[in-house]
Structures are given as C-alpha cells and as structure tokens.
Enzyme design. Structure first.
Site, PDB file in Angstrom:
ATOM      1  N   ARG A 190       2.749 -29.745  72.935  1.00 46.55           N
ATOM      2  CA  ARG A 190       2.058 -29.719  71.741  1.00 46.55           C
ATOM      3  C   ARG A 190       0.611 -29.819  72.136  1.00 46.55           C
ATOM      4  O   ARG A 190       0.047 -30.593  73.115  1.00 46.55           O
ATOM      5  CB  ARG A 190       2.221 -31.173  71.063  1.00 46.55           C
ATOM      6  CG  ARG A 190       1.011 -31.359  70.217  1.00 46.55           C
ATOM      7  CD  ARG A 190       1.389 -32.827  69.476  1.00 46.55           C
ATOM      8  NE  ARG A 190       2.307 -32.597  68.524  1.00 46.55           N
ATOM      9  CZ  ARG A 190       2.523 -33.429  67.161  1.00 46.55           C
ATOM     10  NH1 ARG A 190       1.996 -34.509  67.088  1.00 46.55           N
ATOM     11  NH2 ARG A 190       3.372 -33.020  66.353  1.00 46.55           N
ATOM     12  N   HIS A 202       3.677 -25.392  63.218  1.00 48.41           N
ATOM     13  CA  HIS A 202       4.562 -26.535  63.323  1.00 48.41           C
ATOM     14  C   HIS A 202       5.994 -26.226  63.026  1.00 48.41           C
ATOM     15  O   HIS A 202       6.357 -26.965  62.303  1.00 48.41           O
ATOM     16  CB  HIS A 202       3.940 -27.543  62.399  1.00 48.41           C
ATOM     17  CG  HIS A 202       4.339 -29.093  63.078  1.00 48.41           C
ATOM     18  ND1 HIS A 202       4.894 -29.284  64.224  1.00 48.41           N
ATOM     19  CD2 HIS A 202       4.322 -30.232  62.487  1.00 48.41           C
ATOM     20  CE1 HIS A 202       5.318 -30.554  64.430  1.00 48.41           C
ATOM     21  NE2 HIS A 202       4.863 -31.026  63.565  1.00 48.41           N
ATOM     22  N   GLN A 250       8.947 -29.159  63.058  1.00 47.73           N
ATOM     23  CA  GLN A 250       8.703 -29.871  61.804  1.00 47.73           C
ATOM     24  C   GLN A 250       9.927 -29.086  60.668  1.00 47.73           C
ATOM     25  O   GLN A 250      10.511 -29.748  59.813  1.00 47.73           O
ATOM     26  CB  GLN A 250       7.595 -29.669  61.197  1.00 47.73           C
ATOM     27  CG  GLN A 250       7.176 -30.685  59.760  1.00 47.73           C
ATOM     28  CD  GLN A 250       7.592 -32.075  60.157  1.00 47.73           C
ATOM     29  OE1 GLN A 250       6.820 -32.877  60.779  1.00 47.73           O
ATOM     30  NE2 GLN A 250       8.292 -32.625  59.215  1.00 47.73           N
ATOM     31  N   ASP A 277       0.217 -32.449  53.255  1.00 51.54           N
ATOM     32  CA  ASP A 277      -0.218 -32.886  54.587  1.00 51.54           C
ATOM     33  C   ASP A 277      -1.584 -33.311  54.828  1.00 51.54           C
ATOM     34  O   ASP A 277      -2.263 -33.232  53.937  1.00 51.54           O
ATOM     35  CB  ASP A 277       0.017 -31.583  55.537  1.00 51.54           C
ATOM     36  CG  ASP A 277      -0.314 -31.860  57.135  1.00 51.54           C
ATOM     37  OD1 ASP A 277      -0.268 -33.173  57.679  1.00 51.54           O
ATOM     38  OD2 ASP A 277      -0.431 -31.218  57.897  1.00 51.54           O
ATOM     39  N   CYS A 307       4.990 -34.205  56.392  1.00 53.08           N
ATOM     40  CA  CYS A 307       5.455 -34.424  57.564  1.00 53.08           C
ATOM     41  C   CYS A 307       5.073 -35.596  58.212  1.00 53.08           C
ATOM     42  O   CYS A 307       5.624 -36.097  59.326  1.00 53.08           O
ATOM     43  CB  CYS A 307       4.772 -33.225  58.320  1.00 53.08           C
ATOM     44  SG  CYS A 307       3.092 -32.894  58.264  1.00 53.08           S
ATOM     45  N   ARG A 329      13.886 -35.224  61.990  1.00 50.04           N
ATOM     46  CA  ARG A 329      13.311 -34.508  63.278  1.00 50.04           C
ATOM     47  C   ARG A 329      14.308 -34.735  64.491  1.00 50.04           C
ATOM     48  O   ARG A 329      14.431 -33.830  65.284  1.00 50.04           O
ATOM     49  CB  ARG A 329      12.014 -35.222  63.532  1.00 50.04           C
ATOM     50  CG  ARG A 329      10.937 -35.156  62.314  1.00 50.04           C
ATOM     51  CD  ARG A 329      10.403 -33.813  62.141  1.00 50.04           C
ATOM     52  NE  ARG A 329       9.741 -33.244  63.402  1.00 50.04           N
ATOM     53  CZ  ARG A 329       8.702 -33.375  63.912  1.00 50.04           C
ATOM     54  NH1 ARG A 329       7.621 -34.277  63.430  1.00 50.04           N
ATOM     55  NH2 ARG A 329       8.236 -32.365  64.877  1.00 50.04           N
TER      56      ARG A 329
HETATM   57  N1   CP Z   1       5.100 -34.687  61.723  1.00 46.21           N
HETATM   58  C1   CP Z   1       4.666 -34.996  63.187  1.00 46.21           C
HETATM   59  O1   CP Z   1       4.696 -33.994  63.970  1.00 46.21           O
HETATM   60  O2   CP Z   1       4.330 -36.093  63.375  1.00 46.21           O
HETATM   61  P1   CP Z   1       3.833 -36.892  65.067  1.00 46.21           P
HETATM   62  O3   CP Z   1       2.322 -36.105  65.045  1.00 46.21           O
HETATM   63  O4   CP Z   1       3.912 -38.090  64.903  1.00 46.21           O
HETATM   64  O5   CP Z   1       4.635 -36.213  65.909  1.00 46.21           O
HETATM   65  N1  NVA Z   2      -1.514 -30.770  60.365  1.00 49.39           N
HETATM   66  C1  NVA Z   2      -1.422 -32.273  61.046  1.00 49.39           C
HETATM   67  C2  NVA Z   2      -0.011 -32.047  61.106  1.00 49.39           C
HETATM   68  C3  NVA Z   2       0.333 -33.426  62.343  1.00 49.39           C
HETATM   69  C4  NVA Z   2       1.849 -33.441  62.299  1.00 49.39           C
HETATM   70  C5  NVA Z   2      -2.228 -32.013  62.301  1.00 49.39           C
HETATM   71  O1  NVA Z   2      -2.199 -30.844  62.894  1.00 49.39           O
HETATM   72  O2  NVA Z   2      -2.724 -32.797  62.753  1.00 49.39           O
END
Ligand code: CP
Ligand code: NVA
Length: 312
Positions: free
Chosen positions: A103, A130, A133, A225, A265, A293
C-alpha cells in the site's frame, strides 16, 4: 506469474467469477472452521507507507488462516523509508518471501516492484486504484442481491482510487456504474475508457455526471468514500466545501431503489460523505463488506500464490 495490481489488466471477466467462487468457498470454510492451509510454508511481505486497519488485518489473518505467515513492513521501519530503491527492495524480497502486498502513494512504485521482482505483487491501494477492495465489494453485493449482472451501482463523491477501481470492477462484472463528482474531481479518462470498453463486452452502461441525483436514480447500490484521501489532509477544509452536495443522505437514498444497499470502503466520516442515519441504518452493509475483505483477500492470495485450479 500472477499479479493483482490493476483490476482492468489483472482480472479477466471469467476469472472474476472464479475469484468470487473461491472467496465464497473461503468464507464457508472459515465459518465452519474447516482447515484450508493452501499456502502452507509461504510468506507474504506487506509493505505499508500509508495507514490501514482492514487491509492489514485481513491480509495478515488471511495468510495465517491459509497456513502461511505475513510480515508487516511499515516504511517507518524498513529501509524504503530511508531511501532504499524499489529496484533493490524488489530483488531482496524476491529472494526471501513468496509474494508482496504493498500500500503506497505512487501507483508506478507498485508496477515497478512487480517489474523488478520475481514474485507476485498485490496492490493494497495506491493513489490511483484500490483493486483488493473491489473483490470484497462485489462479493457483498452478490451475497445480498443474489447476483451482479444488470444491477446499477452509483458512486457519489471524489473521483479517487476507489472510484477508479469501481469503474473497472463494475464494468467487468456486467453492472451499470454511475459516478457523480464535481467536474474537477471526476475519474481520469483512462478509467472511464477502460470501463466503457469492458461494459460494451459485458452489456452494461457507464454514466459520468456531476448530478448526484441523476447517478443515484434507481440504483441498487449507493457507494461513497471519504472526501479527503490519505495524503490530501491539507486540502480537507476546501474539499468539505467542494463535495458538500455529494453527501449520501436520506434524500439520495430516496431516489435509489427502495431496497438499495449502502456501501463504503471505510474508514467513514459521518456527517461528511455520509449521514449517520444512512451508514448506521438498515440499508447499510458496510460491516459485512469489511469482513468480506478477509474472504476476498484469501481468494486473491490463493490465486496469486498457488494453482487456482486446485481450489475450484
Ligand atoms: N477500506 C480499506 O482499505 O481500509 P483500510 O484503510 O483500513 O485498510
Ligand atoms: N480513498 C481512500 C480510501 C481508503 C481505504 C484513501 O485513499 O485514503
């Protein structure tokens, strides 16, 4: 070698059905406490340069339940945080573990990790996409609605990583997808084009609009989101002003189908992108979505790290 970096490039239309079938099987086995050590002796390196609750916990627990192990590597601790290159990191980890989940900010860093390494790479979120997800989201919709094809998903808010991946995923699944964002915050043409191409194959429709009510009309799934993604914290006050008309509230839910699902999400910011009554209400499936997930990620891990045909 099987990567899971970009939903459009890495998940075929038929493969999506297989992945969902494996996720269903993983969930059933997990609930029944039937051992499923398909990745015994294998290790997953998990690199995080952004925060995470769901992605970290689900991949870590998922590897454990599959008989393998996961290593949490925060950029505060590993040498990437002190400037070691993606090239060197890819080579070093390829010699020690069986796959990498990462990530991070720049999507290109994930692509480069896969290019320079010799093991599967899974995208646990980039600024652009993402994809992990998405499998959990589709699994949740399938569980609740009984199928995917022909349903309509409406996403309201920022044309961000989640929105880009939703475009890719819904089009592959044969779902109509409508995205409502302010004109300066819509999804890049690249993702709209990819979705339209896949939609032409699967028989679905793609609608890009600035009108949240047009997007939400007759939708089976309403999705939103955060308005301020990780890395955009300094823009928060401005973003709250820009996105205020894109909030998911009872008025928006009122133009969707009366049994429409609400998905997010997570993490969610109540009173901003969604009101408390909607996210805590009877149409919300956000915690089922979050649990999924785990099951979806186990399907992705098995698909990337083992012979998928052994598990279907
Ligand atoms: N939805 C999601 O990716 O959550 P986290 O940021 O907690 O991993
Ligand atoms: N769009 C958000 C998603 C978090 C899971 C971010 O990138 O912070």
């Amino acid at each position: 070698m099987k990567h899971y970096i970009d939903f459009h490039e890495d998940v075929g239309i038929e493969e999506l059905d297989k992945l969902l079938d494996i996720a269903v099987d993983m969930k059933a086995k997990t609930k029944a406490r039937i051992p499923h050590h398909y990745l015994e002796g294998q290790s997953l390196a998990m690199i995080f340069t952004k925060s995470s609750t769901r992605t970290r916990v689900s991949f870590e627990v998922g590897m454990y339940q599959l008989g393998g192990q996961a290593l949490f590597l925060s950029d505060h601790d590993i040498q990437i945080g002190r400037g070691e290159t993606i090239y060197d990191t890819a080579h070093v980890l390829s010699g020690m573990v069986d796959a990498i989940m990462i990530r991070t900010f720049a999507h290109q860093d994930i692509v480069d990790l896969a290019k320079y390494g010799s093991i599967p790479v899974i995208n646990g979120l980039s600024d652009d996409q993402h994809p992990t997800q998405m499998l959990a989201d589709l699994l949740t919709i399938k569980e609740v609605k009984g199928g995917l094809k022909g349903l309509k998903l409406a996403y309201l808010g920022d044309g961000n990583n989640v929105a880009n991946s939703l475009l890719q995923a819904c089009a592959k699944a044969g779902m109509d997808v409508a995205i409502a964002s302010p004109s300066d915050y819509t999804c890049p043409d690249k993702y709209v084009g990819q979705a339209k191409k896949d939609a032409a194959i699967t028989g679905s429709k793609v609608l890009m609009t600035t009108d949240p009510f047009e997007a939400a009309a007759d939708a089976d799934v309403i999705y939103t989101d955060t308005w301020t993604s990780m890395g955009q914290e300094e823009e928060k006050a401005m973003r709250v002003r820009i996105f205020k008309d894109y909030q998911v509230n009872s008025k928006i839910m009122g133009v969707a189908h009366k049994d429409a699902m609400f998905l997010h999400c997570l993490p969610a910011y109540r009173g901003y992108e969604v009101t408390e009554d909607v996210i805590n209400g009877p149409q919300s499936y956000v915690f089922q979505e979050a649990e999924n997930r785990l099951h979806a990620h186990k399907a992705i891990l098995v698909n990337c790290m083992a012979d998928i045909n052994e598990f279907i």
